[in-house]
Design an enzyme around this catalytic site. Structure first.
Site, mmCIF file in Angstrom:
data_model
loop_
_atom_site.group_PDB
_atom_site.id
_atom_site.type_symbol
_atom_site.label_atom_id
_atom_site.label_comp_id
_atom_site.label_asym_id
_atom_site.label_seq_id
_atom_site.Cartn_x
_atom_site.Cartn_y
_atom_site.Cartn_z
ATOM 1 C CE1 TYR A 101 -4.217 2.071 0.566
ATOM 2 C CE2 TYR A 101 -2.652 3.061 2.322
ATOM 3 C CZ TYR A 101 -3.913 3.143 1.586
ATOM 4 O OH TYR A 101 -4.788 4.066 1.712
ATOM 5 C CE LYS A 141 -3.679 4.597 -1.822
ATOM 6 N NZ LYS A 141 -4.802 4.998 -2.533
ATOM 7 C CB ILE A 152 -10.305 10.106 6.225
ATOM 8 C CG1 ILE A 152 -9.162 10.848 5.715
ATOM 9 C CG2 ILE A 152 -11.697 10.680 5.977
ATOM 10 C CD1 ILE A 152 -8.807 12.329 6.150
ATOM 11 C CB THR A 197 -14.089 6.742 5.063
ATOM 12 O OG1 THR A 197 -12.701 6.045 4.920
ATOM 13 C CG2 THR A 197 -13.960 8.194 4.651
#
Ligand SMILES: NC(=O)c1ccc[n+]([C@@H]2O[C@H](COP(=O)([O-])OP(=O)(O)OC[C@H]3O[C@@H](n4cnc5c(N)ncnc54)[C@H](O)[C@@H]3O)[C@@H](O)[C@H]2O)c1
Length: 273
Positions: free
Chosen positions: A170, A174, A203, A205
């Site tokens: 990841y 990114k 964040i 979410t």
């Protein structure tokens, strides 16, 4: 003709960006999760937005190309936000590289062909990419910058055993997003368009909450606690940054990354974490 806003990925950030920027535009929502797509499309339509939805799998170039063509057939594509992604708590290394790394490369290639002059795009990268900057060897960054999108997943650096952990994959994906956006800014610029990335911190979410509940959660909470803002980010924080980058105040901003992390990277780099 009504301007078109394309939002790829209708998770927390995608929904917030569509709501913030969709008024007065033809909104095209795209995701591979049909149920989520239907839910968000119905909700925004009920709220008065003009919405079309389209299934897309960003890990397949043909699927991204079809989405770009369908969006362009509706009118000038003046704004596009790529928010689709998978996180380490959700997926394997292979899936993360296919969606988060190759998917963004396909997006940059295919939307470059349809973005309207004066238009702009934004890719959601991550503070994980910002934390990786400076740690990859120069040759690795150069390879991530210049390898054709269709060959990216064959790069030896992506098959190395140190990427076996999804979290490592990841971070590299990114970082690659930030680099590919820099490179793409020139081709997008040749069309009179701009493209930038946003690197969010933690964040709240569905994805962010899943990561916080996972084994990496303690480290993330420590970064938030040490940060200047000491809070989680909201999807609206990211939509505000997207509104800036996609809007008229950012016409001199392209090929760059905007870190929207509440100060978490600053704390990690300079705060002795
Ligand atoms: N939430 C965070 O804390 C955080 C932090 C940094 C970066 N990010 C990045 O922000 C972006 C948006 O994340 P979010 O928090 O809104 O996540 P989310 O999980 O709420 O939404 C992601 C959406 O992407 C879709 N998606 C996944 N794979 C896809 C594919 N192959 N094709 C099409 N759609 C696909 C999912 O169905 C989902 O609707 C992601 O790229 C993520 O990596 C998130």
């Amino acid at each position: 003709m009504t301007e078109v806003l394309v939002v790829i990925g209708v998770g927390g950030m995608g929904e917030a960006i569509a709501r913030r920027l969709g008024t007065g535009r033809q909104v095209v929502l795209a995701d591979f999760d049909e149920k989520a797509l239907r839910r968000v499309a119905e909700m925004l339509t009920e709220e008065g937005y003009q919405v079309r939805s389209q299934s897309v799998d960003v890990s397949r170039r043909d699927s991204v190309a079809a989405l770009a063509e369908q969006a362009a057939a509706l009118g000038p594509v003046t704004a596009v936000a790529h928010t689709a992604g998978l996180s380490p708590a959700q997926a394997s290394t292979a899936a993360i590289l296919a969606v988060d790394l190759a998917g963004v490369a396909f997006f940059l290639d295919e939307f470059e062909k349809v973005i309207a002059p004066g238009g702009a795009g934004v890719v959601i990268a991550s503070m994980a990419g910002s934390l990786t900057a400076g740690y990859l060897p120069d040759e690795a960054e150069a390879a991530l910058a210049s390898t054709p999108s269709d060959d990216l997943l064959e790069l030896p650096l992506l098959t190395a055993s140190d990427l076996a952990q999804p979290g490592a994959a990841y971070a590299v994906a990114k970082r690659a997003n930030q680099i590919r956006v820099q490179v793409a800014s020139m081709a997008w610029g040749a069309r009179g368009a701009r493209v930038n990335s946003i690197s969010p911190g933690v964040i709240s979410t569905a994805m962010g909450r899943q990561e916080l509940a996972n084994e990496s959660g303690a480290g993330m909470r420590a970064m938030v606690a040490a940060s200047g803002t000491k809070r989680l980010g909201t999807a609206a924080d990211i939509a505000a940054a997207a509104a800036f980058l996609l809007g008229p105040d950012a016409t001199f901003v392209t090929g760059t990354d905007l870190l929207v992390d509440g100060g978490a990277v600053a704390a990690a780099r300079r705060g002795g974490l």
